[in-house]
Design a protein around this motif. Structure first.
Motif, mmCIF file in Angstrom:
data_model
loop_
_atom_site.group_PDB
_atom_site.id
_atom_site.type_symbol
_atom_site.label_atom_id
_atom_site.label_comp_id
_atom_site.label_asym_id
_atom_site.label_seq_id
_atom_site.Cartn_x
_atom_site.Cartn_y
_atom_site.Cartn_z
ATOM 1 N N VAL A 124 46.253 39.683 51.523
ATOM 2 C CA VAL A 124 44.799 39.768 51.412
ATOM 3 C C VAL A 124 44.357 41.220 51.246
ATOM 4 C CG1 VAL A 124 42.617 39.282 52.594
ATOM 5 C CG2 VAL A 124 44.476 37.635 52.694
ATOM 6 N N GLY A 125 45.013 42.139 51.933
ATOM 7 C CA GLY A 125 44.677 43.556 51.772
ATOM 8 C C GLY A 125 44.899 44.036 50.354
ATOM 9 N N SER A 126 46.025 43.638 49.774
ATOM 10 C CA SER A 126 46.301 44.000 48.377
ATOM 11 C C SER A 126 45.281 43.386 47.434
ATOM 12 C CB SER A 126 47.702 43.530 47.977
ATOM 13 O OG SER A 126 48.668 44.078 48.822
ATOM 14 N N GLY A 127 44.925 42.144 47.702
ATOM 15 C CA GLY A 127 43.923 41.474 46.867
ATOM 16 C C GLY A 127 42.550 42.116 46.976
ATOM 17 N N LEU A 128 42.168 42.512 48.187
ATOM 18 C CA LEU A 128 40.876 43.173 48.368
ATOM 19 C C LEU A 128 40.829 44.523 47.664
ATOM 20 C CD1 LEU A 128 40.014 42.345 52.086
ATOM 21 C CD2 LEU A 128 38.770 41.607 50.064
ATOM 22 N N ILE A 129 41.922 45.251 47.722
ATOM 23 C CA ILE A 129 41.974 46.543 47.030
ATOM 24 C C ILE A 129 41.871 46.341 45.525
ATOM 25 C CG2 ILE A 129 43.462 48.521 46.514
ATOM 26 C CD1 ILE A 129 44.446 48.282 49.452
ATOM 27 N N ALA A 130 42.557 45.332 45.004
ATOM 28 C CA ALA A 130 42.463 45.025 43.573
ATOM 29 C C ALA A 130 41.039 44.634 43.198
ATOM 30 C CB ALA A 130 43.445 43.913 43.209
ATOM 31 N N GLU A 131 40.358 43.873 44.058
ATOM 32 C CA GLU A 131 38.968 43.488 43.801
ATOM 33 C C GLU A 131 38.052 44.705 43.820
ATOM 34 O OE1 GLU A 131 37.314 40.560 43.156
ATOM 35 O OE2 GLU A 131 39.221 39.524 42.927
ATOM 36 N N ALA A 132 38.299 45.637 44.739
ATOM 37 C CA ALA A 132 37.438 46.819 44.855
ATOM 38 C C ALA A 132 37.531 47.687 43.612
ATOM 39 C CB ALA A 132 37.815 47.633 46.093
ATOM 40 N N PHE A 133 38.713 47.775 43.014
ATOM 41 C CA PHE A 133 38.880 48.606 41.822
ATOM 42 C C PHE A 133 38.689 47.813 40.532
ATOM 43 C CE2 PHE A 133 41.153 51.200 44.965
ATOM 44 C CZ PHE A 133 40.465 52.382 44.780
ATOM 45 N N GLY A 134 38.385 46.544 40.647
ATOM 46 C CA GLY A 134 38.121 45.721 39.474
ATOM 47 C C GLY A 134 36.657 45.844 39.064
ATOM 48 N N SER A 135 36.228 44.955 38.218
ATOM 49 C CA SER A 135 34.843 44.978 37.773
ATOM 50 C C SER A 135 34.006 44.080 38.674
ATOM 51 C CB SER A 135 34.742 44.522 36.309
ATOM 52 O OG SER A 135 35.242 43.220 36.192
ATOM 53 N N CYS A 136 33.417 44.669 39.687
ATOM 54 C CA CYS A 136 32.561 43.918 40.617
ATOM 55 C C CYS A 136 31.364 44.788 40.983
ATOM 56 C CB CYS A 136 33.341 43.488 41.857
ATOM 57 S SG CYS A 136 34.013 44.824 42.826
ATOM 58 N N SER A 137 30.407 44.196 41.646
ATOM 59 C CA SER A 137 29.174 44.915 41.985
ATOM 60 C C SER A 137 29.415 45.910 43.117
ATOM 61 C CB SER A 137 28.093 43.917 42.397
ATOM 62 O OG SER A 137 28.451 43.308 43.620
ATOM 63 N N LEU A 138 28.458 46.788 43.279
ATOM 64 C CA LEU A 138 28.539 47.788 44.345
ATOM 65 C C LEU A 138 28.532 47.113 45.718
ATOM 66 C CD1 LEU A 138 28.506 50.758 45.236
ATOM 67 C CD2 LEU A 138 26.020 50.653 45.149
ATOM 68 N N MET A 139 27.735 46.066 45.881
ATOM 69 C CA MET A 139 27.672 45.353 47.154
ATOM 70 C C MET A 139 29.013 44.727 47.499
ATOM 71 S SD MET A 139 25.697 44.870 49.544
ATOM 72 C CE MET A 139 25.503 43.900 50.995
ATOM 73 N N THR A 140 29.689 44.178 46.511
ATOM 74 C CA THR A 140 31.008 43.594 46.745
ATOM 75 C C THR A 140 32.002 44.669 47.141
ATOM 76 O OG1 THR A 140 30.524 41.873 45.126
ATOM 77 C CG2 THR A 140 32.826 42.173 45.722
ATOM 78 N N ARG A 141 31.944 45.815 46.501
ATOM 79 C CA ARG A 141 32.834 46.927 46.861
ATOM 80 C C ARG A 141 32.589 47.386 48.287
ATOM 81 N NH1 ARG A 141 32.391 49.924 41.173
ATOM 82 N NH2 ARG A 141 34.023 48.732 40.147
ATOM 83 N N LEU A 142 31.320 47.467 48.673
ATOM 84 C CA LEU A 142 31.005 47.865 50.045
ATOM 85 C C LEU A 142 31.506 46.829 51.052
ATOM 86 C CD1 LEU A 142 27.415 49.329 49.597
ATOM 87 C CD2 LEU A 142 29.525 50.578 50.052
ATOM 88 N N GLN A 143 31.377 45.554 50.706
ATOM 89 C CA GLN A 143 31.903 44.509 51.587
ATOM 90 C C GLN A 143 33.418 44.592 51.696
ATOM 91 O OE1 GLN A 143 30.358 40.899 49.877
ATOM 92 N NE2 GLN A 143 28.467 40.995 51.094
ATOM 93 N N VAL A 144 34.085 44.886 50.591
ATOM 94 C CA VAL A 144 35.541 45.013 50.601
ATOM 95 C C VAL A 144 35.959 46.181 51.490
ATOM 96 C CG1 VAL A 144 37.523 45.670 49.181
ATOM 97 C CG2 VAL A 144 35.969 43.894 48.397
ATOM 98 N N LEU A 145 35.310 47.324 51.326
ATOM 99 C CA LEU A 145 35.673 48.489 52.127
ATOM 100 C C LEU A 145 35.389 48.256 53.611
ATOM 101 C CD1 LEU A 145 34.450 51.349 49.781
ATOM 102 C CD2 LEU A 145 36.801 50.606 50.214
#
Length: 137
Positions: free
Chosen positions: A49-70
């Motif tokens: 899940v950690g690897s997947g979240l990191i991939a999501e954070a550096f993928g094409s997603c919104s700023l809110m999603t990146r903040l939730q991931v971090l």
């Protein structure tokens, strides 16, 4: 903690679904439940899940999603480190050290008397200047 037997198999798919889930029905405390779910996934399957979240954070997603991931990665790491359990430990389980120093620390002179502030300042300046002279020779 109890977890489903097939969690390692479905953790990545579940993480993606929960991460991109929207509050379409205006549920109260939806964001908190979403973050708690993601943190639980991170703590139970940290590598996947950690690897997947990191991939999501550096993928094409919104700023809110990146903040939730971090935030999820931060809280998950905090939970995995064990600090959360130490915070909630009862005070009586933590024994106090008998050698604990109380009060203001003061330098004691050769005679055993406490030095006054002016004497302390002069002593410190003298010791520092002597140490600097020895190192520069």
């Amino acid at each position: 903690k109890s977890q489903p037997l097939d969690l390692p198999d479905i953790a990545m798919d579940l993480m993606v679904e929960v991460l991109h889930m929207e509050n379409k029905f205006d549920m109260s405390q939806f964001a908190e439940m979403k973050i708690k779910c993601l943190i639980a996934l991170v703590t139970n399957e940290p590598h996947k899940v950690g690897s997947g979240l990191i991939a999501e954070a550096f993928g094409s997603c919104s700023l809110m999603t990146r903040l939730q991931v971090l935030g999820t990665l931060c809280e998950g790491a905090y939970d995995l480190s064990g600090q959360k359990q130490l915070e909630y430990a009862k005070p009586e389980t933590i024994e106090a050290s008998p050698n604990k120093v109380h009060g203001k620390r003061r330098l004691v002179g050769v005679e055993g008397n406490q030095l006054k502030d002016e004497e302390l300042e002069i002593t410190v300046k003298t010791n520092v200047s002597n140490a600097l002279e020895e190192r520069t020779r």
